[in-house]
Structures are given as structure tokens and as C-alpha cells.
Design a protein around this motif. Structure first.
Motif, short mmCIF file in Angstrom:
data_model
loop_
_atom_site.label_atom_id
_atom_site.label_comp_id
_atom_site.label_asym_id
_atom_site.label_seq_id
_atom_site.Cartn_x
_atom_site.Cartn_y
_atom_site.Cartn_z
N UNK A 56 -0.29 15.55 -5.74
CA UNK A 56 0.13 14.58 -4.21
C UNK A 56 0.60 13.48 -4.26
N UNK A 57 0.90 12.56 -5.67
CA UNK A 57 1.27 11.42 -5.29
C UNK A 57 2.22 10.96 -4.86
N UNK A 58 3.21 11.47 -4.66
CA UNK A 58 4.49 11.38 -3.50
C UNK A 58 3.54 11.30 -2.71
N UNK A 59 3.10 12.35 -1.65
CA UNK A 59 2.67 12.39 -0.83
C UNK A 59 1.31 10.73 -0.49
N UNK A 60 0.87 10.64 -0.95
CA UNK A 60 -0.48 9.48 -1.35
C UNK A 60 0.63 8.44 -1.66
N UNK A 61 1.76 8.09 -1.84
CA UNK A 61 2.72 7.00 -1.29
C UNK A 61 3.15 6.93 -1.07
N UNK A 62 3.98 7.52 -0.21
CA UNK A 62 4.88 7.66 0.99
C UNK A 62 3.81 7.46 2.37
N UNK A 63 2.62 7.64 2.60
CA UNK A 63 1.76 7.71 3.59
C UNK A 63 1.19 6.26 3.15
N UNK A 64 1.37 5.53 1.99
CA UNK A 64 0.66 4.08 1.98
C UNK A 64 1.93 3.08 2.18
N UNK A 65 3.47 3.74 1.98
CA UNK A 65 4.40 2.70 2.91
C UNK A 65 4.56 2.91 4.44
N UNK A 66 4.57 4.29 4.42
CA UNK A 66 4.26 4.52 6.44
C UNK A 66 2.67 3.77 6.73
N UNK A 67 1.84 3.57 6.52
CA UNK A 67 0.61 2.87 6.53
C UNK A 67 1.36 1.68 6.82
N UNK A 68 1.67 0.79 6.16
CA UNK A 68 1.95 -0.58 5.29
C UNK A 68 2.90 -0.89 6.40
N UNK A 69 3.76 -0.67 6.57
CA UNK A 69 5.31 -0.68 7.56
C UNK A 69 5.23 -0.32 8.73
N UNK A 70 3.88 0.38 8.89
CA UNK A 70 3.40 0.48 10.21
C UNK A 70 2.09 -0.57 11.02
N UNK A 71 1.63 -1.17 10.26
CA UNK A 71 0.23 -2.38 10.41
C UNK A 71 1.38 -3.09 11.41
N UNK A 124 8.09 -0.77 -9.58
CA UNK A 124 8.15 0.87 -9.53
C UNK A 124 9.41 1.29 -10.57
N UNK A 125 10.44 0.70 -10.13
CA UNK A 125 11.54 1.06 -10.76
C UNK A 125 12.04 2.68 -10.34
N UNK A 126 11.79 2.65 -8.73
CA UNK A 126 12.65 4.06 -8.40
C UNK A 126 13.96 3.67 -8.57
N UNK A 127 14.91 4.73 -8.49
CA UNK A 127 16.34 5.03 -8.06
C UNK A 127 16.33 4.25 -6.52
N UNK A 128 17.30 4.25 -5.75
CA UNK A 128 17.53 4.41 -4.41
C UNK A 128 17.34 5.14 -3.38
N UNK A 129 17.89 6.56 -4.13
CA UNK A 129 17.34 8.12 -3.62
C UNK A 129 16.20 8.56 -3.41
N UNK A 130 15.33 8.54 -4.48
CA UNK A 130 13.98 7.98 -4.51
C UNK A 130 13.24 6.90 -2.91
N UNK A 131 13.47 5.82 -3.26
CA UNK A 131 13.10 4.99 -2.20
C UNK A 131 13.41 5.43 -0.73
N UNK A 132 14.78 5.69 -0.02
CA UNK A 132 15.54 6.08 0.78
C UNK A 132 14.31 7.48 0.98
N UNK A 133 14.52 8.27 0.51
CA UNK A 133 13.94 9.32 0.74
C UNK A 133 12.00 8.75 1.29
N UNK A 135 10.98 5.75 1.88
CA UNK A 135 10.60 5.28 3.06
C UNK A 135 11.39 6.29 4.94
N UNK A 136 12.30 6.97 4.49
CA UNK A 136 13.22 7.89 5.33
C UNK A 136 13.93 7.10 6.14
N UNK A 137 14.74 6.86 5.26
CA UNK A 137 16.23 6.24 5.45
C UNK A 137 17.25 6.26 4.39
N UNK A 138 18.85 6.49 4.99
CA UNK A 138 19.03 6.23 4.27
C UNK A 138 19.40 5.57 2.56
#
Length: 175
Positions: A56-71, A124-133, A135-138
Motif C-alpha cells: 500500500x505504500x506507493x498508493x499512500x505516497x501518491x495520494x499524499x502527493x496529489x493532496x499536497x499538490x491540490x491544496x 527520498x532518492x527516487x529515480x526520475x521515472x518513479x517520480x514521473x509515475x 506525479x502523473x507526468x513525463x
């Protein structure tokens, strides 16, 4: 194992890491707690659907990002109560930036998406591909955000310290 037990174990085991991630995004402990709570509430509603191979962690982190970006920026988010009014002087400003919490002030100068990219990439030391995934962007958008964020951070550091831009290393060894 029941859904409630699985969820409780996840929250117990991962809440510290999630709170750290949220704090890096928001720069404020109370907002970070709100962000984690909101993401966990959303995850709990869909718990049986998100527990899979990755967990569940990737889902929760992605949710956190989306909530944070939409505030929406609210005035109350920018207001910070202080016990005493600080004196305004160039020496005080340079001293504060030299302190350990200087990076939080610098991160706050960034807009939400570039800040999220910096946090994900360098903390978080994530690669660009994971960050893009997440954030839902290229991937190219991630690189553009990182480029502009680092350019802005270097400019602020150069302005305050008068440091040569080339002498300011990129966080985490990346340039």
C-alpha cells in the motif's frame, strides 16, 4: 488477517516514514500530520483494492502527493505565529540561512510541484521515472522541474551568500 489489522499494522509500521515525507513536502509539522491523515483516510476506504504486489505504500505516497499538490493556497498556511518579532538585518538573514533549518526556508520558496520533485529526488532518492509515475507526468517534466528548482535555490543562495554558482553543489551529488 482482517483488513483492519492489516491497515493498523501498516499505519504503525510506516507512519514515521510517511510523516517525514509529508514534512519534507510541507515544511510544517501540523500540515504534515494533516496530509498523512488525509492520505490514510483515503487509503483506508480503498484498502482491499490497493494491497497488492507493491503493497500500500506507493498508493499512500501518491495520494499524499496529489493532496499536497491540490491544496489551495490559503492565507492561513503562510502565516506563522512567533513569540517575538524578528529584527530585520542582513547579518541576521545570513546567519539564519547558515543554520541547520535553512533548507526548509529555501524549499518553501519553491512552488508545489518543483518542491515535490526536489523532495522525491534528493530526500527520498527516487529515480526520475518513479517520480514521473507518482506525479502523473513525463520524465522530461520531472527534469524540467528539478532544473528550475535547483536554479532558483542556487540563485537564492548566491544572493544571500554572494557565493559563486558553480561552488554550490547539487543536493545528493546530482547536478
Amino acid at each position: 488477517m482482517s483488513v483492519q489489522v492489516e491497515f493498523t499494522e501498516f499505519v504503525t509500521g510506516r507512519s514515521h516514514a510517511l510523516l517525514r515525507f509529508a514534512y519534507l513536502l510541507t515544511g510544517d509539522r501540523h500540515l504534515a500530520e494533516d496530509l498523512v491523515q488525509e492520505a490514510l483516510v483515503r487509503a483506508h476506504r480503498r484498502w482491499t483494492g490497493i494491497v497488492g504486489e507493491e503493497g500500500p505504500e506507493p498508493y499512500v505516497r501518491k495520494t499524499m502527493l496529489r493532496v499536497y499538490l491540490s491544496w489551495r493556497r490559503r492565507r492561513s498556511f503562510a502565516e506563522r505565529p512567533v513569540a517575538e518579532m524578528p529584527e530585520h538585518s542582513t547579518a541576521d538573514a545570513a546567519g539564519r540561512i547558515a543554520e541547520a533549518d535553512a533548507m526548509w526556508g529555501l524549499l518553501r520558496t519553491l512552488n508545489r510541484a518543483p518542491r515535490a520533485v526536489v523532495v522525491l529526488r534528493y530526500y527520498e532518492d527516487l529515480p526520475d521515472a518513479e517520480i514521473a509515475r507518482l506525479l502523473g507526468c513525463a520524465e522530461s517534466t520531472v527534469r524540467v522541474h528539478a532544473f528550475h528548482a535547483l536554479k532558483k535555490l542556487r540563485a537564492v543562495i548566491q544572493e544571500v551568500h554572494g557565493t559563486d554558482r558553480a561552488a554550490v553543489p547539487a543536493p545528493g551529488g546530482r547536478r
